[in-house]
Write an enzyme that holds these catalytic residues in place. Structure first.
Site, PDB file in Angstrom:
ATOM      1  CG  LEU A 156      -1.982  -1.173   1.173  1.00 54.47           C
ATOM      2  CD1 LEU A 156      -3.023  -1.000   2.277  1.00 54.47           C
ATOM      3  CD2 LEU A 156      -2.680  -1.338  -0.175  1.00 54.47           C
ATOM      4  N   GLY A 207      -0.750   1.698  -3.471  1.00 56.11           N
ATOM      5  CA  GLY A 207      -2.021   1.038  -3.811  1.00 56.11           C
ATOM      6  C   GLY A 207      -3.156   1.388  -2.869  1.00 56.11           C
ATOM      7  CB  ALA A 227       5.031  -5.621  -5.965  1.00 55.90           C
ATOM      8  CB  SER A 246       8.824  -0.499 -18.096  1.00 57.20           C
ATOM      9  OG  SER A 246       8.657   0.785 -18.646  1.00 57.20           O
ATOM     10  CE1 TYR A 262       9.447   1.371 -13.072  1.00 53.03           C
ATOM     11  CE2 TYR A 262       9.694   2.215 -15.298  1.00 53.03           C
ATOM     12  CZ  TYR A 262       8.999   1.464 -14.371  1.00 53.03           C
ATOM     13  OH  TYR A 262       7.853   0.799 -14.749  1.00 53.03           O
ATOM     14  CE  LYS A 317       9.276  -2.368 -13.448  1.00 55.27           C
ATOM     15  NZ  LYS A 317       8.339  -3.346 -12.901  1.00 55.27           N
ATOM     16  CG  ASN A 332       3.953   6.103 -21.738  1.00 57.12           C
ATOM     17  OD1 ASN A 332       4.913   5.541 -22.280  1.00 57.12           O
ATOM     18  ND2 ASN A 332       4.092   7.161 -20.988  1.00 57.12           N
ATOM     19  CB  VAL A 335       1.457  12.946 -19.851  1.00 57.82           C
ATOM     20  CG1 VAL A 335       1.285  11.770 -20.777  1.00 57.82           C
ATOM     21  CG2 VAL A 335       1.216  14.228 -20.590  1.00 57.82           C
ATOM     22  CG  PHE A 339       8.018  18.492 -18.762  1.00 52.96           C
ATOM     23  CD1 PHE A 339       7.836  19.734 -18.171  1.00 52.96           C
ATOM     24  CD2 PHE A 339       7.774  17.358 -18.001  1.00 52.96           C
ATOM     25  CE1 PHE A 339       7.424  19.853 -16.846  1.00 52.96           C
ATOM     26  CE2 PHE A 339       7.364  17.469 -16.674  1.00 52.96           C
ATOM     27  CZ  PHE A 339       7.186  18.712 -16.103  1.00 52.96           C
TER      28      PHE A 339
HETATM   29  P1  NAD Z   1       1.133   1.294  -9.187  1.00 53.74           P
HETATM   30  O1  NAD Z   1       2.096   2.104  -8.408  1.00 53.74           O
HETATM   31  O2  NAD Z   1      -0.298   1.715  -9.210  1.00 53.74           O
HETATM   32  O3  NAD Z   1       1.209  -0.234  -8.718  1.00 53.74           O
HETATM   33  C1  NAD Z   1       2.330  -0.794  -8.085  1.00 53.74           C
HETATM   34  C2  NAD Z   1       1.858  -1.392  -6.777  1.00 53.74           C
HETATM   35  O4  NAD Z   1       2.958  -2.014  -6.134  1.00 53.74           O
HETATM   36  C3  NAD Z   1       1.301  -0.338  -5.816  1.00 53.74           C
HETATM   37  O5  NAD Z   1      -0.008  -0.719  -5.425  1.00 53.74           O
HETATM   38  C4  NAD Z   1       2.269  -0.361  -4.640  1.00 53.74           C
HETATM   39  O6  NAD Z   1       1.618  -0.109  -3.405  1.00 53.74           O
HETATM   40  C5  NAD Z   1       2.836  -1.765  -4.746  1.00 53.74           C
HETATM   41  N1  NAD Z   1       4.164  -1.899  -4.148  1.00 53.74           N
HETATM   42  C6  NAD Z   1       5.219  -1.054  -4.271  1.00 53.74           C
HETATM   43  N2  NAD Z   1       6.256  -1.504  -3.556  1.00 53.74           N
HETATM   44  C7  NAD Z   1       5.854  -2.673  -2.986  1.00 53.74           C
HETATM   45  C8  NAD Z   1       6.479  -3.607  -2.123  1.00 53.74           C
HETATM   46  N3  NAD Z   1       7.746  -3.443  -1.697  1.00 53.74           N
HETATM   47  N4  NAD Z   1       5.772  -4.699  -1.730  1.00 53.74           N
HETATM   48  C9  NAD Z   1       4.484  -4.859  -2.136  1.00 53.74           C
HETATM   49  N5  NAD Z   1       3.845  -4.004  -2.945  1.00 53.74           N
HETATM   50  C10 NAD Z   1       4.528  -2.924  -3.360  1.00 53.74           C
HETATM   51  O7  NAD Z   1       1.700   1.190 -10.672  1.00 53.74           O
HETATM   52  P2  NAD Z   1       1.076   0.493 -11.954  1.00 53.74           P
HETATM   53  O8  NAD Z   1       1.036   1.527 -13.003  1.00 53.74           O
HETATM   54  O9  NAD Z   1      -0.140  -0.283 -11.616  1.00 53.74           O
HETATM   55  O10 NAD Z   1       2.260  -0.504 -12.333  1.00 53.74           O
HETATM   56  C11 NAD Z   1       2.189  -1.898 -12.074  1.00 53.74           C
HETATM   57  C12 NAD Z   1       3.424  -2.561 -12.669  1.00 53.74           C
HETATM   58  O11 NAD Z   1       3.443  -2.356 -14.082  1.00 53.74           O
HETATM   59  C13 NAD Z   1       4.743  -2.005 -12.141  1.00 53.74           C
HETATM   60  O12 NAD Z   1       5.656  -3.077 -12.024  1.00 53.74           O
HETATM   61  C14 NAD Z   1       5.189  -1.053 -13.217  1.00 53.74           C
HETATM   62  O13 NAD Z   1       6.591  -0.904 -13.240  1.00 53.74           O
HETATM   63  C15 NAD Z   1       4.673  -1.773 -14.453  1.00 53.74           C
HETATM   64  N6  NAD Z   1       4.466  -0.854 -15.580  1.00 53.74           N
HETATM   65  C16 NAD Z   1       3.461   0.070 -15.534  1.00 53.74           C
HETATM   66  C17 NAD Z   1       3.274   0.925 -16.618  1.00 53.74           C
HETATM   67  C18 NAD Z   1       2.178   1.966 -16.642  1.00 53.74           C
HETATM   68  O14 NAD Z   1       2.139   2.735 -17.602  1.00 53.74           O
HETATM   69  N7  NAD Z   1       1.290   2.032 -15.667  1.00 53.74           N
HETATM   70  C19 NAD Z   1       4.132   0.846 -17.721  1.00 53.74           C
HETATM   71  C20 NAD Z   1       5.153  -0.098 -17.696  1.00 53.74           C
HETATM   72  C21 NAD Z   1       5.293  -0.964 -16.637  1.00 53.74           C
END
Ligand code: NAD
Length: 320
Positions: free
Chosen positions: A33, A36, A72, A115, A139, A143, A168, A183, A200
């Site tokens: 959380l 989240g 996560a 990503s 970051y 990954k 994205n 964005v 930007f």
């Molecule tokens: P988000 O931040 O909403 O979700 C990540 C979740 O991981 C959060 O709920 C956070 O509380 C939880 N978290 C963080 N550290 C933690 C830990 N140590 N232990 C347990 N939970 C932990 O982000 P999202 O956009 O839902 O991304 C989810 C995944 O998808 C991530 O791995 C992110 O790198 C990847 N991703 C997302 C996007 C995007 O555009 N949203 C693009 C590429 C990759």
């Protein structure tokens, strides 16, 4: 299937949980959380608050699980520049801890959310999975390291592994943090509140915006598909859109006259980024269904934060 979603209370994870529950799967969620919100989860999902590096907790949660969706992570490119150790600890350390726990319990498949950021600047577009990553921030490094760890440990421990390079993503419920906000929700909110949209760079930089439902579809296909072991697969829309075009579309869709400010001192990031989706099509049968125009319209319609506020008038008292 019985599945575990790490980071399942986040933006992508909670949408995935809804879809898996609707499809009749048993869903467990582990999330610390830090970003989240468990209220986003369907009531059928079993939520546990905890850190993905906590192996004893993982041992319990992984019992009887067929597949893990590993989401996560710390997710801000800009923040990772200031806190690289934290990004390494969670994104890399968390992945290694999960793989160890999967080995201990005997879980045989993991889908890693990687990503599109790992590509960085590339000499040609669209980017495909054979290109050498060119990470430009911690970051992205975290990954790539996570990808190598799941593939290497997967081979050693007999775990099937697949990494989706998500571009994205956007959609309902995407958080808008006060700094480094994504964005699309940021621009939509500014447009609807009558504020200025701050771009930007010069706004000619391009990105691949992919609607959340398409990402969820790809994650589920990756969990089910045969022959994806140790594969990296792009998940985007395949549509290359400049930030200036995005601004115009947001103006049109919201019907607002926009005030746009250009902050050319601040880098707009890589000049171009768009996914080649051929591998996703072949291995996952993936076909993005929601283009940007439709996605923005869905977002306006489905996310309460972007709906025009209803003026609730109190009816005048009836004469008695
Ligand atoms: P988000 O931040 O909403 O979700 C990540 C979740 O991981 C959060 O709920 C956070 O509380 C939880 N978290 C963080 N550290 C933690 C830990 N140590 N232990 C347990 N939970 C932990 O982000 P999202 O956009 O839902 O991304 C989810 C995944 O998808 C991530 O791995 C992110 O790198 C990847 N991703 C997302 C996007 C995007 O555009 N949203 C693009 C590429 C990759």
């Amino acid at each position: 299937m019985r599945v575990l979603i790490t980071g399942g209370a986040g933006f992508l994870g909670s949408a995935l949980a809804h879809r898996l529950v609707a499809d009749g799967h048993h869903v467990r969620v582990l999330d610390d959380l830090s970003a989240g919100n468990p209220e986003r989860l369907p009531p059928e999902a079993l939520f546990t608050r905890g850190d993905v590096r906590d192996r004893p907790k993982l041992w319990t949660l992984l019992q009887g699980v067929q597949c893990v969706f590993h989401l996560a992570a710390r997710v801000s490119v800009a923040e990772s520049v200031a806190y690289p150790r934290e990004y390494n600890d969670v994104n890399v350390g968390g992945t290694v801890a999960l793989m160890e726990a999967m080995r201990d319990v005997g879980v045989h498949r993991v889908v890693l959310a990687s990503s599109g950021t790992v590509y960085g600047d590339q000499p040609r577009q669209p980017v495909d999975e054979t290109m050498r990553p060119n990470p430009l921030a911690p970051y992205a490094v975290s990954k790539i390291a996570a990808e190598y760890y799941v593939f290497t440990l997967g081979r050693l421990y007999d775990i099937e592994t697949v990494a989706l390079r998500i571009f994205n993503a956007y959609g309902p419920g995407q958080p808008i943090p006060p700094v480094h906000a994504p964005v699309i929700p940021q621009f939509l909110r500014q447009a609807l509140n009558g504020g200025s949209l701050v771009v930007f760079g010069d706004g000619t930089q391009t990105r691949d915006f992919v609607y959340i439902d398409d990402v969820v579809e790809a994650l589920i296909s990756a969990a089910m598909a045969p022959d994806v072991d140790r594969q990296i697969i792009n998940v985007g829309s395949g549509e290359e859109v400049s930030i200036n075009t995005l601004v115009r579309m947001i103006g049109k869709i919201t019907g607002r006259r926009l005030s746009v400010l250009y902050n050319e001192k601040q880098s707009g990031g890589v000049s171009r980024l768009v996914a080649n989706l051929e591998k996703a099509r072949v291995l996952l049968g993936y076909q993005p269904r929601v283009d940007l125009q439709k996605g923005l319209q869905k977002l306006l319609a489905e996310d309460d934060r972007f709906r025009p506020k209803q003026v609730t008038e109190t009816p005048p008292n009836e004469p008695t």
